[in-house]
Motif scaffolding. Structure first.
Motif, mmCIF file in Angstrom:
data_model
loop_
_atom_site.group_PDB
_atom_site.id
_atom_site.type_symbol
_atom_site.label_atom_id
_atom_site.label_comp_id
_atom_site.label_asym_id
_atom_site.label_seq_id
_atom_site.Cartn_x
_atom_site.Cartn_y
_atom_site.Cartn_z
ATOM 1 N N ARG A 1 0.831 -1.213 0.000
ATOM 2 C CA ARG A 1 0.000 0.000 0.000
ATOM 3 C C ARG A 1 0.863 1.259 0.000
ATOM 4 N NH1 ARG A 1 -2.185 -2.944 4.108
ATOM 5 N NH2 ARG A 1 -1.323 -1.467 5.605
ATOM 6 N N TYR A 2 1.888 1.273 0.851
ATOM 7 C CA TYR A 2 2.720 2.473 0.920
ATOM 8 C C TYR A 2 3.488 2.690 -0.388
ATOM 9 C CZ TYR A 2 7.083 -0.131 1.641
ATOM 10 O OH TYR A 2 8.177 -0.944 1.476
ATOM 11 N N GLN A 3 3.784 1.599 -1.117
ATOM 12 C CA GLN A 3 4.460 1.752 -2.404
ATOM 13 C C GLN A 3 3.526 2.355 -3.451
ATOM 14 O OE1 GLN A 3 5.783 -2.326 -2.957
ATOM 15 N NE2 GLN A 3 7.874 -1.806 -2.322
ATOM 16 N N ILE A 4 2.243 2.005 -3.370
ATOM 17 C CA ILE A 4 1.258 2.627 -4.260
ATOM 18 C C ILE A 4 1.193 4.121 -3.998
ATOM 19 C CG2 ILE A 4 -1.189 2.746 -4.855
ATOM 20 C CD1 ILE A 4 -1.401 -0.219 -4.202
ATOM 21 N N VAL A 5 1.144 4.472 -2.709
ATOM 22 C CA VAL A 5 1.078 5.888 -2.332
ATOM 23 C C VAL A 5 2.337 6.624 -2.771
ATOM 24 C CG1 VAL A 5 0.975 7.478 -0.376
ATOM 25 C CG2 VAL A 5 -0.500 5.458 -0.418
ATOM 26 N N LEU A 6 3.498 6.001 -2.550
ATOM 27 C CA LEU A 6 4.758 6.645 -2.942
ATOM 28 C C LEU A 6 4.853 6.814 -4.451
ATOM 29 C CD1 LEU A 6 7.401 5.003 -0.573
ATOM 30 C CD2 LEU A 6 6.637 7.382 -0.585
ATOM 31 N N GLY A 7 4.426 5.802 -5.197
ATOM 32 C CA GLY A 7 4.468 5.905 -6.652
ATOM 33 C C GLY A 7 3.580 7.029 -7.167
ATOM 34 N N LYS A 8 2.386 7.141 -6.572
ATOM 35 C CA LYS A 8 1.464 8.202 -6.962
ATOM 36 C C LYS A 8 1.953 9.578 -6.512
ATOM 37 C CE LYS A 8 -1.802 5.729 -8.901
ATOM 38 N NZ LYS A 8 -2.215 5.917 -10.301
ATOM 39 N N LEU A 9 2.764 9.619 -5.465
ATOM 40 C CA LEU A 9 3.296 10.885 -4.969
ATOM 41 C C LEU A 9 4.511 11.358 -5.758
ATOM 42 C CD1 LEU A 9 3.573 13.149 -2.776
ATOM 43 C CD2 LEU A 9 4.937 11.512 -1.466
ATOM 44 N N ILE A 10 5.430 10.449 -6.018
ATOM 45 C CA ILE A 10 6.713 10.835 -6.599
ATOM 46 C C ILE A 10 6.572 11.285 -8.051
ATOM 47 C CG2 ILE A 10 9.000 9.994 -7.240
ATOM 48 C CD1 ILE A 10 8.908 8.179 -4.808
ATOM 49 N N ALA A 11 5.697 10.628 -8.816
ATOM 50 C CA ALA A 11 5.588 10.952 -10.246
ATOM 51 C C ALA A 11 5.173 12.413 -10.477
ATOM 52 C CB ALA A 11 4.609 9.997 -10.924
ATOM 53 N N PRO A 12 4.088 12.922 -9.866
ATOM 54 C CA PRO A 12 3.769 14.344 -10.057
ATOM 55 C C PRO A 12 4.849 15.262 -9.498
ATOM 56 C CG PRO A 12 1.886 13.161 -9.148
ATOM 57 C CD PRO A 12 3.057 12.253 -9.055
ATOM 58 N N CYS A 13 5.490 14.832 -8.390
ATOM 59 C CA CYS A 13 6.533 15.672 -7.806
ATOM 60 C C CYS A 13 7.731 15.802 -8.735
ATOM 61 C CB CYS A 13 6.970 15.112 -6.454
ATOM 62 S SG CYS A 13 5.747 15.302 -5.134
ATOM 63 N N LEU A 14 8.070 14.739 -9.461
ATOM 64 C CA LEU A 14 9.173 14.815 -10.419
ATOM 65 C C LEU A 14 8.879 15.831 -11.516
ATOM 66 C CD1 LEU A 14 10.214 11.066 -10.856
ATOM 67 C CD2 LEU A 14 11.470 12.878 -9.667
ATOM 68 N N PHE A 15 7.627 15.843 -11.964
ATOM 69 C CA PHE A 15 7.261 16.825 -12.986
ATOM 70 C C PHE A 15 7.326 18.252 -12.420
ATOM 71 C CE2 PHE A 15 3.778 19.354 -14.925
ATOM 72 C CZ PHE A 15 4.329 19.505 -16.187
ATOM 73 N N LEU A 16 6.886 18.426 -11.184
ATOM 74 C CA LEU A 16 6.932 19.750 -10.572
ATOM 75 C C LEU A 16 8.370 20.172 -10.279
ATOM 76 C CD1 LEU A 16 3.868 19.505 -8.169
ATOM 77 C CD2 LEU A 16 4.007 20.701 -10.351
ATOM 78 N N PHE A 17 9.240 19.204 -9.959
ATOM 79 C CA PHE A 17 10.648 19.539 -9.795
ATOM 80 C C PHE A 17 11.229 20.066 -11.103
ATOM 81 C CE2 PHE A 17 11.111 16.134 -6.279
ATOM 82 C CZ PHE A 17 10.588 17.023 -5.357
ATOM 83 N N LEU A 18 10.728 19.560 -12.213
ATOM 84 C CA LEU A 18 11.166 20.056 -13.524
ATOM 85 C C LEU A 18 10.813 21.532 -13.677
ATOM 86 C CD1 LEU A 18 12.363 19.442 -16.327
ATOM 87 C CD2 LEU A 18 10.076 18.757 -17.066
ATOM 88 N N LEU A 19 9.621 21.913 -13.188
ATOM 89 C CA LEU A 19 9.245 23.325 -13.229
ATOM 90 C C LEU A 19 10.160 24.164 -12.344
ATOM 91 C CD1 LEU A 19 5.320 23.196 -13.068
ATOM 92 C CD2 LEU A 19 6.784 23.410 -15.074
ATOM 93 N N SER A 20 10.527 23.619 -11.184
ATOM 94 C CA SER A 20 11.426 24.353 -10.290
ATOM 95 C C SER A 20 12.804 24.546 -10.924
ATOM 96 C CB SER A 20 11.562 23.611 -8.959
ATOM 97 O OG SER A 20 10.334 23.546 -8.277
ATOM 98 N N LEU A 21 13.317 23.489 -11.526
ATOM 99 C CA LEU A 21 14.637 23.577 -12.154
ATOM 100 C C LEU A 21 14.624 24.525 -13.349
ATOM 101 C CD1 LEU A 21 15.762 19.828 -12.055
ATOM 102 C CD2 LEU A 21 16.561 21.703 -10.605
ATOM 103 N N ALA A 22 13.450 24.672 -13.986
ATOM 104 C CA ALA A 22 13.364 25.557 -15.150
ATOM 105 C C ALA A 22 13.549 27.018 -14.765
ATOM 106 C CB ALA A 22 12.013 25.369 -15.846
ATOM 107 N N THR A 23 13.364 27.342 -13.481
ATOM 108 C CA THR A 23 13.540 28.732 -13.042
ATOM 109 C C THR A 23 14.996 29.058 -12.722
ATOM 110 O OG1 THR A 23 13.157 28.161 -10.711
ATOM 111 C CG2 THR A 23 11.227 28.720 -12.045
ATOM 112 N N LEU A 24 15.856 28.047 -12.655
ATOM 113 C CA LEU A 24 17.247 28.293 -12.290
ATOM 114 C C LEU A 24 17.987 29.206 -13.267
ATOM 115 C CD1 LEU A 24 18.482 24.875 -10.832
ATOM 116 C CD2 LEU A 24 17.889 26.987 -9.620
#
Length: 291
Positions: A98-121
């Motif tokens: 269960r926690y792996q399902i939650v982590l998978g669903k959490l990390i994927a959108p966060c990786l995309f949002l990290f891309l937005l953060s890095l784009a401001t550098l």
């Protein structure tokens, strides 16, 4: 978890949605910075450090504003969409925990949002070249953005584990995120404005270390508060990485920087919310299946 993570992350990069969102985001941010730079040139002589600080503030605030909206809503829809498609039961009977399902669903959108953060550098690097800020300032702004993505994203996952639909989860978690990010600072300003009418009461509260520190901890849930306090330290020339010197009217003394407090708070809350989300996910699926 690896399979869930790959599937979710590919879904964000598939099609034109991700690239369109990133292009619009950078267009707005770079356009704002160009306007600021042009405004300083039109005004005649301007200190280069003021230009660099203005570009830094603009890029950091706009990026944080975008992430505050995207983090809870994208993460809530990531898990809530499985419930809408009625595929959550299929996920629960797979060998994935269960926690792996939650982590998978959490990390994927966060990786995309990290891309937005890095784009401001690159914009931040331009401000660094002009002057007025240091590499430390860029790293702290990036840290605040990362903490916002992970913290508010986890709130989105937690809300989706309770809600019956992805739309309900998105609205609920987005509302909670806006309350923490914007509502708390506005409420603090209102309380300070009311207390300022009674100077004796205002001084007694501000000189009470427990009440003052508790207020700072609560306000540290807002990334804008952490960023504004850091920007104020830079503009006053008194910025230290880990501590903040309070002004005399706030009771004086030294406390941890709000961005440090925010990191410590979310280091505790993120694992707790992930654990609660995995527990609630099992309960909600059991109820829906009549178990």
């Amino acid at each position: 978890m690896k399979a869930i993570l790959q599937k979710e992350f590919r879904s964000y990069l598939r099609g034109n949605r991700a690239f369109t969102m990133l292009s619009i985001y950078l267009f707005i941010l770079s356009g704002l910075c160009v306007l600021i730079y042009a405004g300083y040139n039109d005004s005649g002589f301007a200190d280069r450090s003021d230009i660099g600080l203005s570009l830094y503030v603009s890029s950091a605030v706009v990026a944080l504003f975008q992430l505050t909206f995207f983090a809870p809503s994208l993460n809530a829809s990531s898990l809530g969409s499985e419930r809408d498609r009625q595929t959550i039961d299929v996920l629960m009977v797979t060998p994935v925990r269960r926690y792996q399902i939650v982590l998978g669903k959490l990390i994927a959108p966060c990786l995309f949002l990290f891309l937005l953060s890095l784009a401001t550098l690159p914009i931040g690097a331009m401000a660094l070249l002009i002057g007025g800020i240091e590499i430390r300032d860029l790293l702290i702004a990036l840290t605040i953005q990362v903490v916002t993505v992970l913290g508010y994203g986890t709130v989105g996952i937690w809300g989706a584990s309770w809600a019956k639909t992805s739309r309900g989860a998105m609205l609920a978690t987005l509302g909670l995120a806006l309350i923490m990010a914007i509502g708390l600072p506005l409420l603090a300003l209102l309380v300070l404005a009311v207390l300022s009418n009674d100077q004796a009461l205002f001084d007694s509260i501000m000189n009470n270390g427990f009440i003052r520190n508790l207020g700072v901890v609560i306000l540290s849930f807002s990334p804008f508060f952490s960023l504004v306090m850091w920007i104020q330290s830079i503009s006053e020339g008194s910025a230290t990485t880990w501590t903040l010197d309070l002004q005399g009217q706030l009771g004086g003394g030294t406390i941890l920087q709000p961005w440090v407090i925010s990191v410590l708070i979310w280091l505790v809350l993120i694992p707790l919310l992930i654990w609660r989300s995995s527990k609630q996910l099992q309960k909600s699926v059991a109820r829906s299946s009549g178990g």
